[in-house]
Design a protein around this motif. Structure first.
Motif, PDB file in Angstrom:
ATOM      1  N   SER A 161      57.541  77.469  36.030  1.00 42.66           N
ATOM      2  CA  SER A 161      56.693  78.338  35.227  1.00 42.66           C
ATOM      3  C   SER A 161      55.906  77.813  34.234  1.00 42.66           C
ATOM      4  CB  SER A 161      57.482  79.323  34.787  1.00 42.66           C
ATOM      5  OG  SER A 161      58.450  78.742  33.757  1.00 42.66           O
ATOM      6  N   PRO A 162      54.901  78.496  33.852  1.00 39.41           N
ATOM      7  CA  PRO A 162      53.952  77.900  32.857  1.00 39.41           C
ATOM      8  C   PRO A 162      54.761  77.857  31.447  1.00 39.41           C
ATOM      9  CG  PRO A 162      53.468  80.076  33.195  1.00 39.41           C
ATOM     10  CD  PRO A 162      54.302  79.637  34.266  1.00 39.41           C
ATOM     11  N   LEU A 163      53.927  76.795  30.685  1.00 34.25           N
ATOM     12  CA  LEU A 163      54.274  76.650  29.233  1.00 34.25           C
ATOM     13  C   LEU A 163      53.704  76.576  28.043  1.00 34.25           C
ATOM     14  CD1 LEU A 163      56.450  73.153  30.713  1.00 34.25           C
ATOM     15  CD2 LEU A 163      57.594  75.408  29.957  1.00 34.25           C
ATOM     16  N   THR A 164      53.826  76.936  26.873  1.00 32.33           N
ATOM     17  CA  THR A 164      53.200  77.021  25.936  1.00 32.33           C
ATOM     18  C   THR A 164      53.989  76.309  24.816  1.00 32.33           C
ATOM     19  OG1 THR A 164      53.767  79.071  25.180  1.00 32.33           O
ATOM     20  CG2 THR A 164      52.047  79.261  26.746  1.00 32.33           C
ATOM     21  N   THR A 165      52.957  75.816  23.919  1.00 33.54           N
ATOM     22  CA  THR A 165      53.461  75.175  22.632  1.00 33.54           C
ATOM     23  C   THR A 165      52.137  74.790  21.600  1.00 33.54           C
ATOM     24  OG1 THR A 165      54.788  73.503  21.894  1.00 33.54           O
ATOM     25  CG2 THR A 165      53.244  72.645  23.274  1.00 33.54           C
ATOM     26  N   THR A 166      52.659  74.560  20.632  1.00 27.09           N
ATOM     27  CA  THR A 166      51.736  73.888  19.423  1.00 27.09           C
ATOM     28  C   THR A 166      51.415  72.506  19.413  1.00 27.09           C
ATOM     29  OG1 THR A 166      51.974  76.267  18.193  1.00 27.09           O
ATOM     30  CG2 THR A 166      51.032  74.294  16.896  1.00 27.09           C
ATOM     31  N   TYR A 167      50.224  72.008  19.140  1.00 27.35           N
ATOM     32  CA  TYR A 167      50.302  70.719  19.114  1.00 27.35           C
ATOM     33  C   TYR A 167      51.085  69.809  18.319  1.00 27.35           C
ATOM     34  CZ  TYR A 167      48.162  65.777  18.676  1.00 27.35           C
ATOM     35  OH  TYR A 167      47.976  64.489  18.646  1.00 27.35           O
ATOM     36  N   GLY A 168      51.896  68.999  18.639  1.00 27.18           N
ATOM     37  CA  GLY A 168      52.782  68.216  17.860  1.00 27.18           C
ATOM     38  C   GLY A 168      54.336  68.706  17.780  1.00 27.18           C
ATOM     39  N   THR A 169      54.535  69.762  18.786  1.00 27.62           N
ATOM     40  CA  THR A 169      55.750  70.351  18.883  1.00 27.62           C
ATOM     41  C   THR A 169      56.034  70.309  20.568  1.00 27.62           C
ATOM     42  OG1 THR A 169      55.677  71.521  17.037  1.00 27.62           O
ATOM     43  CG2 THR A 169      57.227  72.262  18.451  1.00 27.62           C
ATOM     44  N   LEU A 209      61.327  70.330  32.682  1.00 32.91           N
ATOM     45  CA  LEU A 209      59.915  69.862  32.601  1.00 32.91           C
ATOM     46  C   LEU A 209      59.275  70.606  31.380  1.00 32.91           C
ATOM     47  CD1 LEU A 209      57.163  68.396  33.635  1.00 32.91           C
ATOM     48  CD2 LEU A 209      56.922  70.661  34.492  1.00 32.91           C
ATOM     49  N   ARG A 210      58.792  69.931  30.453  1.00 34.91           N
ATOM     50  CA  ARG A 210      58.219  70.410  29.173  1.00 34.91           C
ATOM     51  C   ARG A 210      56.942  69.838  28.951  1.00 34.91           C
ATOM     52  NH1 ARG A 210      62.095  68.348  24.122  1.00 34.91           N
ATOM     53  NH2 ARG A 210      61.187  66.356  24.032  1.00 34.91           N
ATOM     54  N   LEU A 211      55.985  70.473  27.841  1.00 33.16           N
ATOM     55  CA  LEU A 211      54.850  70.110  27.217  1.00 33.16           C
ATOM     56  C   LEU A 211      55.176  68.999  26.270  1.00 33.16           C
ATOM     57  CD1 LEU A 211      52.510  73.100  27.441  1.00 33.16           C
ATOM     58  CD2 LEU A 211      52.046  70.800  28.361  1.00 33.16           C
ATOM     59  N   ALA A 212      54.634  67.872  26.348  1.00 30.48           N
ATOM     60  CA  ALA A 212      55.069  66.903  25.262  1.00 30.48           C
ATOM     61  C   ALA A 212      54.379  67.204  23.761  1.00 30.48           C
ATOM     62  CB  ALA A 212      54.663  65.604  25.827  1.00 30.48           C
ATOM     63  N   ALA A 213      54.929  66.841  22.927  1.00 29.10           N
ATOM     64  CA  ALA A 213      54.487  66.938  21.639  1.00 29.10           C
ATOM     65  C   ALA A 213      53.003  66.271  21.463  1.00 29.10           C
ATOM     66  CB  ALA A 213      55.293  66.333  20.397  1.00 29.10           C
ATOM     67  N   THR A 214      52.679  65.463  22.314  1.00 32.54           N
ATOM     68  CA  THR A 214      51.343  64.902  22.221  1.00 32.54           C
ATOM     69  C   THR A 214      50.296  65.554  23.283  1.00 32.54           C
ATOM     70  OG1 THR A 214      52.178  63.054  23.890  1.00 32.54           O
ATOM     71  CG2 THR A 214      52.172  62.495  21.658  1.00 32.54           C
ATOM     72  N   ALA A 215      50.836  66.602  23.902  1.00 35.98           N
ATOM     73  CA  ALA A 215      49.972  67.257  24.711  1.00 35.98           C
ATOM     74  C   ALA A 215      48.566  67.928  24.059  1.00 35.98           C
ATOM     75  CB  ALA A 215      50.741  68.150  25.628  1.00 35.98           C
ATOM     76  N   GLY A 216      47.596  67.442  24.484  1.00 31.54           N
ATOM     77  CA  GLY A 216      46.440  67.850  23.754  1.00 31.54           C
ATOM     78  C   GLY A 216      45.799  69.363  23.936  1.00 31.54           C
ATOM     79  N   VAL A 217      45.445  69.837  22.728  1.00 31.70           N
ATOM     80  CA  VAL A 217      44.715  71.246  23.043  1.00 31.70           C
ATOM     81  C   VAL A 217      43.625  71.339  24.005  1.00 31.70           C
ATOM     82  CG1 VAL A 217      43.469  72.911  21.686  1.00 31.70           C
ATOM     83  CG2 VAL A 217      45.136  71.896  20.608  1.00 31.70           C
ATOM     84  N   ALA A 218      42.783  70.157  23.973  1.00 34.63           N
ATOM     85  CA  ALA A 218      41.769  70.387  25.329  1.00 34.63           C
ATOM     86  C   ALA A 218      42.219  69.662  26.439  1.00 34.63           C
ATOM     87  CB  ALA A 218      40.375  69.385  24.772  1.00 34.63           C
ATOM     88  N   GLY A 219      43.351  69.502  26.712  1.00 34.62           N
ATOM     89  CA  GLY A 219      43.877  68.699  27.713  1.00 34.62           C
ATOM     90  C   GLY A 219      44.019  69.891  29.102  1.00 34.62           C
ATOM     91  N   THR A 220      44.151  69.331  30.347  1.00 31.18           N
ATOM     92  CA  THR A 220      43.995  70.325  31.534  1.00 31.18           C
ATOM     93  C   THR A 220      45.668  70.129  31.948  1.00 31.18           C
ATOM     94  OG1 THR A 220      41.870  70.009  32.154  1.00 31.18           O
ATOM     95  CG2 THR A 220      43.358  70.626  33.766  1.00 31.18           C
ATOM     96  N   HIS A 221      46.344  71.128  31.711  1.00 24.07           N
ATOM     97  CA  HIS A 221      47.847  71.078  32.031  1.00 24.07           C
ATOM     98  C   HIS A 221      48.058  72.028  33.362  1.00 24.07           C
ATOM     99  CE1 HIS A 221      48.030  69.177  28.175  1.00 24.07           C
ATOM    100  NE2 HIS A 221      47.433  70.257  27.422  1.00 24.07           N
ATOM    101  N   THR A 267      48.187  78.283  36.330  1.00 30.13           N
ATOM    102  CA  THR A 267      47.370  79.164  35.180  1.00 30.13           C
ATOM    103  C   THR A 267      48.340  79.176  33.959  1.00 30.13           C
ATOM    104  OG1 THR A 267      47.693  81.508  35.685  1.00 30.13           O
ATOM    105  CG2 THR A 267      45.618  80.358  36.332  1.00 30.13           C
ATOM    106  N   GLY A 268      48.141  79.217  32.898  1.00 30.88           N
ATOM    107  CA  GLY A 268      49.052  79.719  31.551  1.00 30.88           C
ATOM    108  C   GLY A 268      49.632  78.679  30.905  1.00 30.88           C
ATOM    109  N   HIS A 269      49.327  77.722  31.229  1.00 27.33           N
ATOM    110  CA  HIS A 269      49.693  76.442  30.368  1.00 27.33           C
ATOM    111  C   HIS A 269      48.827  76.520  29.105  1.00 27.33           C
ATOM    112  CE1 HIS A 269      52.692  74.657  32.867  1.00 27.33           C
ATOM    113  NE2 HIS A 269      52.131  74.603  33.869  1.00 27.33           N
ATOM    114  N   ASN A 270      49.488  76.325  27.885  1.00 25.90           N
ATOM    115  CA  ASN A 270      48.448  76.241  26.566  1.00 25.90           C
ATOM    116  C   ASN A 270      48.903  75.453  25.466  1.00 25.90           C
ATOM    117  OD1 ASN A 270      46.106  77.362  25.196  1.00 25.90           O
ATOM    118  ND2 ASN A 270      47.952  78.306  24.092  1.00 25.90           N
ATOM    119  N   VAL A 271      48.236  74.829  24.934  1.00 21.64           N
ATOM    120  CA  VAL A 271      48.755  74.258  23.732  1.00 21.64           C
ATOM    121  C   VAL A 271      47.751  74.362  22.671  1.00 21.64           C
ATOM    122  CG1 VAL A 271      48.913  71.808  22.382  1.00 21.64           C
ATOM    123  CG2 VAL A 271      49.324  71.834  25.068  1.00 21.64           C
ATOM    124  N   ALA A 272      48.352  75.259  21.576  1.00 16.39           N
ATOM    125  CA  ALA A 272      47.726  75.827  20.482  1.00 16.39           C
ATOM    126  C   ALA A 272      47.261  74.688  19.403  1.00 16.39           C
ATOM    127  CB  ALA A 272      48.321  76.887  19.725  1.00 16.39           C
TER     128      ALA A 272
END
Length: 239
Positions: A11-19, A74-86, A108-113
């Motif tokens: 399923s899609p994942l969301t986080t804030t940059y750095g976390t 599976l998770r979004l890494a702390a280094t995942a960029g806001v402008a990246g395509t996930h 769809t649905g992956h997002n880094v704030a």
């Protein structure tokens, strides 16, 4: 024949940059395997076999050639960029002597704030009244809240002044311009607000003299010639 299998896309994942984000899961299984199996995450993601140690790749070890359906995190890494395509990124599963297989992240649905920053390190100096609104700023601006061991000089053209020339305690300064975020991964929360005080300007009285008088039973004295020294140009003040 060695064979690998994977479950449906996680399923899609969301986080804030750095976390790092919370984890989602999928499973990997295999039969007739001859060696370990490697799971490689796409850019911006991390995988783990135990939901504790995360890295760009994880390894699973079959027993007697068989890998039962094993959970992979599976998770979004702390280094995942806001402008990246996930979205719709490929996860590679290989090894064990079997043909490699892949699965993709959610379409769809992956997002880094953006990570919110503050600007700190500045203060304003108090001063005496001088007839203008100029102020002295002390210190150097710095970003507070940077992550991933990043370091940036503060950007933005900012100047400060008193809102008016009059005396007052804790006067909020007027700001012209704004500080800007150092990259697309960050946003400035609130522009800094500075205060300082304007106190009354000390003056000196010179040239005063006392006029001699005839005894009149009082202690009254007449003073003449007093002049104020230190007046600000343009101000009219009488003794």
């Amino acid at each position: 024949t060695p064979e690998l299998s994977v479950s449906a896309a996680p399923s899609p994942l969301t986080t804030t940059y750095g976390t790092p984000s919370n984890a989602t899961t999928f499973t990997v299984s295999g039969v007739y395997l001859t060696s370990t199996v490697s799971i490689t995450a796409p850019t911006g993601f991390e995988v783990s076999a135990d939901n504790a140690s995360y890295a760009s790749a994880a390894t699973l070890t079959p027993e007697f050639g068989t890998l039962p359906a094993t959970t992979v995190y599976l998770r979004l890494a702390a280094t995942a960029g806001v402008a990246g395509t996930h979205n719709a990124q490929t996860i590679n599963v290989s090894g064990g002597g079997a043909p490699p297989v892949t699965l993709t992240t959610a379409a769809t649905g992956h997002n880094v704030a953006t990570k919110v920053l503050n600007v700190t390190g500045l203060s304003a100096a108090d001063r005496h009244y001088n007839g203008n609104t100029a102020v002295t700023i002390v210190g150097s601006p710095a970003y507070e809240g940077l992550v991933n061991n990043e370091s940036f000089p503060v950007s933005g053209n900012v100047t400060w002044a008193f809102a008016d020339k009059n005396i007052g305690a804790g006067k909020v300064l007027a700001r012209t311009g704004s500080f800007t975020a150092p990259s697309a991964n960050y946003a400035i929360a609130t522009q800094p607000s500075l205060t300082a005080s304007i106190t009354a300007k000390p003056l000196t009285v010179t040239g005063a003299s006392v006029t001699t008088k005839i005894y009149d039973t009082t202690t009254a004295a007449t003073i003449t010639g007093a002049t104020l020294v230190g007046l600000v140009d343009g101000d009219t003040v009488a003794v």
